[in-house]
Design an enzyme around this catalytic site. Structure first.
Site, short mmCIF file in Angstrom:
data_model
loop_
_atom_site.label_atom_id
_atom_site.label_comp_id
_atom_site.label_asym_id
_atom_site.label_seq_id
_atom_site.Cartn_x
_atom_site.Cartn_y
_atom_site.Cartn_z
N GLU A 14 0.84 -1.21 0.00
CA GLU A 14 0.00 0.00 0.00
C GLU A 14 0.86 1.25 0.00
OE1 GLU A 14 -2.36 -0.32 3.54
OE2 GLU A 14 -3.29 -2.19 2.89
N LYS B 285 2.06 4.66 1.61
CA LYS B 285 2.10 5.18 2.97
C LYS B 285 1.80 6.68 2.91
CE LYS B 285 4.81 4.90 7.19
NZ LYS B 285 4.83 6.27 7.62
N ASP C 72 1.05 10.38 3.87
CA ASP C 72 1.64 11.20 4.91
C ASP C 72 0.57 12.08 5.56
OD1 ASP C 72 3.73 11.97 6.39
OD2 ASP C 72 4.63 13.28 4.88
N TYR D 241 -8.54 7.63 3.84
CA TYR D 241 -8.51 6.26 3.29
C TYR D 241 -8.44 5.25 4.43
CZ TYR D 241 -7.73 7.64 -1.57
OH TYR D 241 -7.88 8.13 -2.83
N LYS E 71 10.64 3.40 3.26
CA LYS E 71 10.64 4.86 3.19
C LYS E 71 11.44 5.33 1.98
CE LYS E 71 9.82 7.14 6.91
NZ LYS E 71 8.89 7.76 7.73
N CYS F 167 20.09 48.59 4.69
CA CYS F 167 18.88 47.98 4.16
C CYS F 167 18.92 48.00 2.62
CB CYS F 167 17.65 48.72 4.67
SG CYS F 167 16.14 48.17 3.86
N CYS G 240 15.82 50.59 1.50
CA CYS G 240 15.81 52.03 1.79
C CYS G 240 17.21 52.59 2.00
CB CYS G 240 14.93 52.33 3.00
SG CYS G 240 15.63 51.73 4.55
N CYS H 101 16.12 46.03 9.47
CA CYS H 101 16.19 47.43 9.04
C CYS H 101 15.42 48.21 10.10
CB CYS H 101 15.52 47.57 7.68
SG CYS H 101 15.08 49.26 7.31
N CYS I 168 10.96 52.70 6.07
CA CYS I 168 11.45 51.86 4.97
C CYS I 168 10.27 51.40 4.10
CB CYS I 168 12.19 50.65 5.53
SG CYS I 168 12.60 49.44 4.28
S1 IVH Z 1 -0.99 0.26 8.69
C1 IVH Z 1 0.37 -1.66 12.58
N1 IVH Z 1 -1.18 1.30 6.33
O1 IVH Z 1 1.97 5.10 8.94
C2 IVH Z 1 0.12 -1.05 11.27
N2 IVH Z 1 -0.33 2.67 8.07
O2 IVH Z 1 4.36 4.63 10.77
C3 IVH Z 1 -0.89 0.00 11.32
N3 IVH Z 1 0.19 4.97 7.38
O3 IVH Z 1 0.60 5.60 12.12
C4 IVH Z 1 -0.76 0.99 10.26
N4 IVH Z 1 -0.43 4.74 5.29
O4 IVH Z 1 -0.53 6.76 10.18
C5 IVH Z 1 -0.82 1.51 7.59
N5 IVH Z 1 -1.46 2.09 4.18
C6 IVH Z 1 -1.10 2.30 5.44
C7 IVH Z 1 -0.61 3.55 5.89
C8 IVH Z 1 -0.23 3.69 7.22
C9 IVH Z 1 0.04 5.58 6.21
C10 IVH Z 1 0.73 5.61 8.60
C11 IVH Z 1 -0.12 5.47 9.82
C12 IVH Z 1 0.78 4.94 10.89
C13 IVH Z 1 2.12 5.18 10.34
C14 IVH Z 1 3.10 4.15 10.81
#
Ligand code: IVH
Length: 667
Positions: free
Chosen positions: A113, A115, A117, A224, A314, A408, A411, A426, A431
């Site tokens: 999936e 991740k 932010d 989501y 990451k 500055c 001015c 300044c 100014c």
């Molecule tokens: S699963 C034990 N799935 O990542 C697993 N987390 O560092 C539970 N996050 O606090 C989380 N996308 O806020 C999961 N597709 C995803 C995610 C996801 C973002 C975030 C989530 C979590 C953090 C973990």
């Protein structure tokens, strides 16, 4: 007739829900926004005419009208764990080897999936109805953010009940702010003089922590679902299946989720997204790799912090190398000089970067950034690009360190390092660069909110000498405006009309508009409430100011200084003479605890320390950190420590949580 109206209301609700589903879950909207808005407006009108028919799960009931006083706590039934990180293919392989070893088999698959932010959230559905939302908090206890989460249209208030819906279903997922919404929000904030959010995650978190859900509703958050928490009966035997069931129930699931048969496929998917992520309308900082079968997850278990069946991959922060073509020095509203690097345009995380702030001269010299240097610019979670490194080996011969400005740049007058030793200012109050910024702030949305008096018009008015102070705004004549370049008669009239209107803005807006150092909108409101008039504020002293709750000594000093500067007073006099007549705050009833001073110590069951203190303040009381003879009462929870001893010593009234509740009465 009544029956017919009821039917129509129900029909409209189910239509709106169906279109929400088509839009958020299936990604296949079937009607235009306009048609949707029409359905919504009709429902709203019918409900207003028949308020007895309003139900809390109606799509019109997402936004509550009353601000909250604080957030309650929620203890998670199952802890919300975090995920361990990997940063390259080898680490992913090592994760896979451990999974295989612990399962004692190679018969397993993964779900991969994005991740996103944002921030993790837990949604509780009881018999298909949304009843509560909580943040992750420390994993065990989070904040109750139900009122704010209700405003997120991607979160269904009722689940679709065509199949079996478990009595209790806790859905976990990510609340996030799409990039478009984030950019719009920050643009707005910079106009109103509010600090920009550094990245969409902070903006999402900040929006969920607002006490006024009406503001959260404007922030365009989305959601989501990606996991189940507590469920009253098992609904799936693997994760993939669970996500399909989520969709059927009407919960949005990210469409980019993929199954992978082995770790090489996982690695391919991850590196694909490292490239493709720039095209997404939301930020992702990596990928999440999950073992699919739930029974295998049970076998793998968890360490205290994170499950062994899940890992995140990451992405490296995006960095690109480019060249500093020149360095400019900008002058802000309080005269601060900021060095800014003009870069050879470079593509970074999907946008063209041309400029990067160097923040201040200490930072510039720490990096030793010079014109002509090749540098690395980074856009990690942050939207604003940063110069993170100077490649000294590529430095052109004869390059010189950037000279510290001696005057500055706008001015030409004297500059000075401020008390912190970091910023250079300044100090010329006339100014033009400062004046422009101060005027823009004065007229900005968060302050006097003078529509049509925009940034470029202000610049033009300063350049032509028509604006030399705030007071000049109220002396502007329509003829002077229409004589300007590109200014039609009608626009000139709009400007003067808006200026006229702003004369009656609330007092706090006027105080905020002065741009007094350390005084933003919120402290301006506190000052306005406390003093009730501009005159009283001007005539106060530092001690009175410093004694106001939430006004510290630095703010007190700054306010006092501002109103004791003859030039400022002269401008204020002119403002009032031109008819600026701010609306004064209405007097509040003194709270139950008015004049009382309290201390909270030890852990309370129903309040966090902050909430208890906020409740005291809201009732008009004062909170101190230590017990003294002057303390009126001490609220004592679990493990109170030395403050309880002190209270006993001084004979101060001691109350427990229950008595505290009673004291607050209808809290
Ligand atoms: S699963 C034990 N799935 O990542 C697993 N987390 O560092 C539970 N996050 O606090 C989380 N996308 O806020 C999961 N597709 C995803 C995610 C996801 C973002 C975030 C989530 C979590 C953090 C973990």
């Amino acid at each position: 007739m009544a029956e017919q109206t009821k039917k129509r209301i129900e029909h409209l609700r189910s239509e709106i829900r169906r279109h929400d589903y088509l839009y958020y879950v299936l990604n296949q909207p079937k009607i235009s926004d306009r048609k949707y808005d029409k359905l919504f407006a009709e429902l709203k009108q019918l409900e207003q005419q028949n308020i007895q028919l309003i139900t809390p799960d109606s799509p019109t009931q997402r936004v509550s009208g009353r601000p909250l006083e604080g957030f309650g706590n929620v203890r998670h039934g199952l802890p919300m764990l975090s995920i361990d990180n990997t940063y390259n293919a080898d680490e992913l392989k090592a994760f896979d080897e451990r999974v295989e070893r612990l399962l004692g088999s190679s018969n397993y698959d993964y779900v991969v999936e994005l991740k996103i932010d944002g921030l993790a959230i837990s949604l509780l559905y009881e018999n298909g109805s949304f009843v509560r939302a909580a943040t992750r908090g420390d994993g065990q206890i989070g904040d109750d953010v139900t009122t704010n989460v209700r405003t997120i249209r991607a979160v269904p208030l009722v689940l679709i009940k065509d199949g079996k819906v478990p009595g209790v279903l806790e859905v976990r997922g990510e609340v996030y702010m799409p990039i478009r919404a984030f950019t719009k929000l920050n643009r707005m904030r910079s106009k109103t003089g509010e600090p920009a959010f550094a990245n969409p995650r902070n903006a999402a978190a900040g929006s969920l922590k607002l006490l006024d859900a009406r503001i959260t509703a404007t922030r365009n958050l989305s959601f989501y679902a990606y996991a189940a928490g507590e469920v009253s009966e098992a609904i799936a035997s693997n994760h993939w299946q669970l996500l399909q069931i989520f969709k059927r129930l009407g919960l949005p699931v990210n469409p980019n989720i993929k199954k992978a048969g082995n770790i090489d496929e996982v690695i391919n998917i991850c590196s694909d997204w490292d490239r493709k992520r720039a095209d997404l309308d939301y930020h992702i900082d990596g990928m999440v790799v999950k073992v699919n079968r739930l029974d295998q997850r049970d076998t793998l278990g968890a360490t205290g912090r994170a499950p062994r069946w899940c890992i995140s991959y990451k992405f490296a922060a995006e960095r690109e190398s480019t060249v500093i073509e020149s360095i400019d020095v900008q002058v802000g509203k309080s005269g601060i000089l900021t060095p800014v690097a003009n870069l050879k345009p470079v593509q970074l995380a999907g946008t063209t970067v041309k400029r990067a702030s160097l923040h201040n001269f200490d930072e510039l010299y720490r990096l030793d950034a010079r014109e002509g240097d090749t540098v690395l610019v980074e856009k990690a979670g942050e939207i604003i690009p940063q110069v993170v490194e100077v490649k000294k080996t590529s430095r052109p011969a004869g390059s010189k360190p950037f000279g510290l400005p001696k005057k500055c740049p706008v001015c030409g007058e004297k500059i000075r390092k401020d008390e912190s030793g970091v910023y250079i200012r300044c100090i010329n109050p006339k100014c033009p660069a400062q004046l422009k910024e101060r005027l823009k702030y004065f007229a900005g949305r968060g302050q006097m909110d003078i529509e049509h008096l925009g940034e470029s018009l202000i610049e033009q008015l300063v350049d032509t000498g028509l604006l030399r102070s705030f007071a000049d705004i109220y002396k502007l004549q329509q003829e002077q405006l229409s004589a300007l370049d590109r200014m039609a008669q009608k626009s000139a009239a709009n400007v003067t009309e808006a200026i006229e209107k702003s004369k009656g803005q609330p007092l706090w807006r006027l105080i905020a508009a002065f741009g007094i150092r350390h005084i933003g909108g919120q402290s301006a409101q506190i000052l306005a409430e406390h003093f009730g008039s501009l005159e009283a504020l001007i005539n106060t002293n530092v001690e009175t100011l410093a004694n106001i709750e939430q006004i510290g000594p630095v703010m007190a000093e700054s306010v006092y200084e501002y109103f004791h500067e003859p030039k400022n007073l002269a401008i204020i006099k002119q403002l009032l003479a031109s008819g600026v007549n701010p609306q004064l705050p209405t007097k509040k009833r003194p709270g139950k605890l008015a004049g009382k001073s309290a201390v909270v110590t030890g852990g309370l069951e129903n309040f966090s320390r902050q909430q208890a203190e906020q409740a005291i303040r809201q009732a008009g009381g004062k909170v101190s950190s230590g017990v003294s003879k002057k303390t009126d009462f001490v609220v004592v929870g679990e493990k109170p420590g030395s403050k309880l001893d002190k209270a006993k010593k001084f004979g101060v009234k001691i109350i427990n949580e229950k008595q505290f509740f009673e004291l607050l009465g209808d809290f």
